[in-house]
Write a protein that holds these residues in place. Structure first.
Motif, PDB file in Angstrom:
ATOM      1  N   THR A   1       0.703  -1.312  -0.102  1.00  0.00           N
ATOM      2  CA  THR A   1      -0.162   0.163  -0.067  1.00  0.00           C
ATOM      3  C   THR A   1       0.660   1.116   0.081  1.00  0.00           C
ATOM      4  O   THR A   1       0.410   2.302  -0.079  1.00  0.00           O
TER       5      THR A   1
ATOM      6  N   PHE B   1       2.802  10.554   5.087  1.00  0.00           N
ATOM      7  CA  PHE B   1       2.178  11.452   4.749  1.00  0.00           C
ATOM      8  C   PHE B   1       1.719  12.634   5.983  1.00  0.00           C
ATOM      9  O   PHE B   1       2.208  13.861   6.165  1.00  0.00           O
TER      10      PHE B   1
ATOM     11  N   LYS C   1       0.888  20.129   1.545  1.00  0.00           N
ATOM     12  CA  LYS C   1      -0.331  20.334   2.578  1.00  0.00           C
ATOM     13  C   LYS C   1       0.032  21.399   3.625  1.00  0.00           C
ATOM     14  O   LYS C   1      -0.529  22.436   4.123  1.00  0.00           O
TER      15      LYS C   1
ATOM     16  N   PRO D   1      -3.986  -1.963  -4.327  1.00  0.00           N
ATOM     17  CA  PRO D   1      -2.990  -2.460  -3.387  1.00  0.00           C
ATOM     18  C   PRO D   1      -3.404  -2.769  -1.853  1.00  0.00           C
ATOM     19  O   PRO D   1      -3.191  -3.632  -1.340  1.00  0.00           O
ATOM     20  N   GLU D   2      -4.607  -1.960  -1.491  1.00  0.00           N
ATOM     21  CA  GLU D   2      -4.988  -2.321  -0.141  1.00  0.00           C
ATOM     22  C   GLU D   2      -5.756  -3.430   0.257  1.00  0.00           C
ATOM     23  O   GLU D   2      -5.677  -4.067   0.918  1.00  0.00           O
TER      24      GLU D   2
ATOM     25  N   PHE E   1      -7.240   9.533 -14.175  1.00  0.00           N
ATOM     26  CA  PHE E   1      -6.929  11.204 -13.678  1.00  0.00           C
ATOM     27  C   PHE E   1      -6.883  12.018 -14.971  1.00  0.00           C
ATOM     28  O   PHE E   1      -7.795  12.941 -15.086  1.00  0.00           O
ATOM     29  N   THR E   2      -6.165  11.764 -15.984  1.00  0.00           N
ATOM     30  CA  THR E   2      -5.828  12.781 -16.902  1.00  0.00           C
ATOM     31  C   THR E   2      -7.199  12.898 -17.797  1.00  0.00           C
ATOM     32  O   THR E   2      -7.702  13.956 -18.063  1.00  0.00           O
TER      33      THR E   2
ATOM     34  N   VAL F   1     -10.147   8.908  -8.145  1.00  0.00           N
ATOM     35  CA  VAL F   1      -9.259   9.270  -9.110  1.00  0.00           C
ATOM     36  C   VAL F   1      -9.786  10.222 -10.217  1.00  0.00           C
ATOM     37  O   VAL F   1      -9.148  11.241 -10.506  1.00  0.00           O
TER      38      VAL F   1
ATOM     39  N   LEU G   1     -11.093  17.862  -9.532  1.00  0.00           N
ATOM     40  CA  LEU G   1     -10.265  18.918  -8.348  1.00  0.00           C
ATOM     41  C   LEU G   1      -9.222  19.872  -9.363  1.00  0.00           C
ATOM     42  O   LEU G   1      -9.167  21.221  -9.114  1.00  0.00           O
ATOM     43  N   LYS G   2      -8.511  19.164  -9.904  1.00  0.00           N
ATOM     44  CA  LYS G   2      -7.411  19.726 -10.960  1.00  0.00           C
ATOM     45  C   LYS G   2      -8.018  20.611 -11.937  1.00  0.00           C
ATOM     46  O   LYS G   2      -7.492  21.828 -11.994  1.00  0.00           O
TER      47      LYS G   2
ATOM     48  N   SER H   1      -9.243  24.014 -10.486  1.00  0.00           N
ATOM     49  CA  SER H   1      -8.060  24.915 -10.275  1.00  0.00           C
ATOM     50  C   SER H   1      -7.697  25.490 -11.502  1.00  0.00           C
ATOM     51  O   SER H   1      -7.472  26.721 -11.496  1.00  0.00           O
TER      52      SER H   1
ATOM     53  N   MET I   1      -4.701   8.489  -1.244  1.00  0.00           N
ATOM     54  CA  MET I   1      -4.365   9.639  -2.027  1.00  0.00           C
ATOM     55  C   MET I   1      -5.396  10.890  -1.636  1.00  0.00           C
ATOM     56  O   MET I   1      -4.860  12.139  -1.944  1.00  0.00           O
TER      57      MET I   1
ATOM     58  N   GLU J   1      -6.520  12.187   0.915  1.00  0.00           N
ATOM     59  CA  GLU J   1      -6.130  12.779   1.756  1.00  0.00           C
ATOM     60  C   GLU J   1      -4.852  13.874   1.436  1.00  0.00           C
ATOM     61  O   GLU J   1      -4.916  14.975   1.942  1.00  0.00           O
ATOM     62  N   MET J   2      -4.295  13.466   0.667  1.00  0.00           N
ATOM     63  CA  MET J   2      -2.938  14.202   0.297  1.00  0.00           C
ATOM     64  C   MET J   2      -3.226  15.491  -0.752  1.00  0.00           C
ATOM     65  O   MET J   2      -2.522  16.230  -0.882  1.00  0.00           O
ATOM     66  N   LEU J   3      -4.526  15.551  -1.169  1.00  0.00           N
ATOM     67  CA  LEU J   3      -4.734  16.598  -1.895  1.00  0.00           C
ATOM     68  C   LEU J   3      -5.110  17.590  -1.371  1.00  0.00           C
ATOM     69  O   LEU J   3      -5.321  17.562  -0.087  1.00  0.00           O
ATOM     70  N   SER J   4      -4.847  18.902  -1.842  1.00  0.00           N
ATOM     71  CA  SER J   4      -5.468  20.214  -1.427  1.00  0.00           C
ATOM     72  C   SER J   4      -6.327  20.866  -2.222  1.00  0.00           C
ATOM     73  O   SER J   4      -6.287  21.142  -3.429  1.00  0.00           O
ATOM     74  N   PRO J   5      -7.543  21.195  -1.670  1.00  0.00           N
ATOM     75  CA  PRO J   5      -7.992  20.735  -0.213  1.00  0.00           C
ATOM     76  C   PRO J   5      -8.102  19.137  -0.209  1.00  0.00           C
ATOM     77  O   PRO J   5      -8.546  18.495  -1.481  1.00  0.00           O
ATOM     78  N   GLY J   6      -8.091  18.520   0.933  1.00  0.00           N
ATOM     79  CA  GLY J   6      -8.236  16.949   0.990  1.00  0.00           C
ATOM     80  C   GLY J   6      -9.750  16.638   0.489  1.00  0.00           C
ATOM     81  O   GLY J   6     -10.752  17.528   0.429  1.00  0.00           O
TER      82      GLY J   6
END
Lengths: 327, 327
Positions: free
Chosen positions: A70, A214, A247, B75-76, B214-215, B240, B246-247, B250, B270, B272-277
């Motif tokens: 993961t 993270f 972040k 993966p999880e 994503f793209t 995704v 989100l991208k 922006s 992933m 959680e890692m985005l801004s904003p989450g």
């Protein structure tokens, strides 16, 4: 279908003799061995794959031992290993070790009982006795070098020099380096690269150790940025720490890339999804996995392995967390 | 160490008879079978694991067939399968199918020759003959339901209703729904949930089909937002796609969450890692993998499986891409 009886009849020996020969489980005269071999070939007698692995003490299973699938670095690695293995007729057993030596040892022992053909290992324990005594082909990936075990790794030091210079070229004068865990060789190589490049410049710098995680990275960087508002560049030893730094920057109100530039290390897919997209020193993870698998299969099949250390080049991917040079 | 010879001597039969009995490879009289069984037990004769799998036609290998381990959802799942398998003494063979029926078929056939104990499969091809005729325990994960194959899935429809209502409760009046690929059951269940919830409201809506990529998502959403500036909420069928949305927001200069609120579906790390989450309808992926593995092992070991369909609850995780209710 040809049976063991047909083979025995053709070879003019008993079924027990054929069985002893095929299973390597007792005395067979040279003459009988020759006759059985000829009969097996003539009749195209096929041992089923499990019986064959019993015979040769080899299966076509490859064990892939990695810390945790993961962690975003490893899925692409696993994918490469599986892709290449498949083309050579091998299948891949997935083993998450959590960097726990007991778990690794347990995998090695359990899988050896299945006559595993070889292992690809990402571990910090490569000097541990369970690897030294494994008595089965092993290739090390990403981590640690034991001179007896072929190793595939990125050019981490070179990459760190590249990343540091990228920040310097873009005007950073106060650089925070997020150093990875001290027990990881790649993290140390990156730190060495950073130190070499930064000491050739006039820039000020700060090194903070930070796990490849993270939330931890976010908290650490938030604190450091509050205490050191002069920081204008961050070079993180992993993309996950870089994501935490990004972040943190947004939480303390520092604009990226205008006030603060950030570069990560790894090149995982997630970096592209961040806003702004993460500039990073990208490893060719797929290539690393592919080389490791090819080297392992050569060792399994007793082919010559030309070298014992493979260093895969890294490259800088410029995205939105850095400005243009000279801007 | 006890050998097959000792067993034969103890049982008063020939080595060939013991071999025939243990390998189930020819006629053995009831009397001889009884004598061999007693001798094996008395001498604690252990077949090595490969020989045993030859005997029982079973190994303790589980095949995990999934589209692509580099898709952040898997993966999880793989981790959960491997963790649970390990506690029961099974190991996991990783198979990336790329949703390619030929590749899946090839895995099934190759691994069956290794007497694989069973398969956990994430595929859209579950009705294909290679599954129906596999003659080995199978559990389906996430996708498609064939009534003969136990299936573990999220409560996708319920989750979509939850996500839609979360946007409505937060004042969205023009909602874009990013529908997933039409051939995926979970994506269709999510679309049904969205339709049910939105039609009970007075909000306007737009449905656009969008791959879990994503793209591609970014490009599609960028275009849609330019043409439909009134959109104030996006519900994406995957995290995704939500990251792509989100991208895109922006890029077209729409502030998230003030002007545009976004909710994803999956709950991958992933987000959680985005801004904003990323606010998201989170699947309990680990639990899905764990249940699937337990059900499969029960089937392998001929234990009763209570039910044929397991629906794992989802939950809403509120982060920064949505506003507070009533704000």
């Amino acid at each position: 279908m040809t049976t063991i009886k047909d083979v025995a009849k053709k070879a003019g020996v008993s079924v027990a003799t054929v069985s002893r020969f095929l299973n390597d489980s007792g005395y067979v005269s040279a003459e009988a061995a020759k006759a059985v071999t000829a009969a097996v070939e003539e009749l195209k007698y096929e041992l089923n794959p499990i019986a064959r692995s019993l015979n040769t003490k080899k299966s076509n299973l490859i064990g892939l031992i990695l810390p945790d699938i993961t962690n975003p670095f490893f899925p692409e690695l696993a994918r490469a290993v599986e892709d290449v293995a498949l083309t050579y007729g091998y299948t891949v057993v997935l083993c998450n070790s959590d960097e726990n030596p007991e778990k690794e040892k347990n995998y090695i022992e359990t899988l050896k009982k299945k006559y595993i053909a070889g292992f690809i290992v990402t571990s910090n324990q490569l000097d541990a006795p369970h690897y030294a005594n494994a008595n089965v082909p092993i290739v090390a990936l990403d981590r640690a070098i034991n001179e007896k075990i072929p190793t595939v790794s990125s050019n981490n030091k070179e990459g760190a020099i590249m990343g540091t210079n990228a920040l310097l070229d873009r005007g950073c004068q106060n650089i925070l380096f997020l150093r990875g865990p001290a027990e990881l060789n790649p993290a140390n190589d990156r730190w060495e690269g950073f130190m070499e490049a930064i000491q050739q410049s006039n820039a000020k710098y700060l090194v903070v150790t930070c796990p490849f995680h993270f939330t931890d990275s976010q908290k650490i960087v938030e604190q450091v940025l509050k205490e050191n508002p002069q920081i204008d560049g961050i070079f993180a030893s992993s993309d996950v720490s870089a994501a935490g730094a990004l972040k943190a920057a947004s939480l303390v109100g520092r604009h990226v890339p205008n006030e603060l530039q950030i570069i990560g290390f790894d090149g995982v897919a997630m970096g592209e999804m961040l806003s702004p997209g993460l500039t990073t020193v990208a490893q060719d993870v797929y290539k690393m996995g592919a080389i490791a698998t090819r080297v392992l299969i050569k060792r399994i099949e007793n082919e010559m392995v030309e070298q014992n250390f493979y260093e895969v080049p890294v490259k800088l991917i410029i995205r939105g967390t850095t400005r243009s040079v000279g801007e």
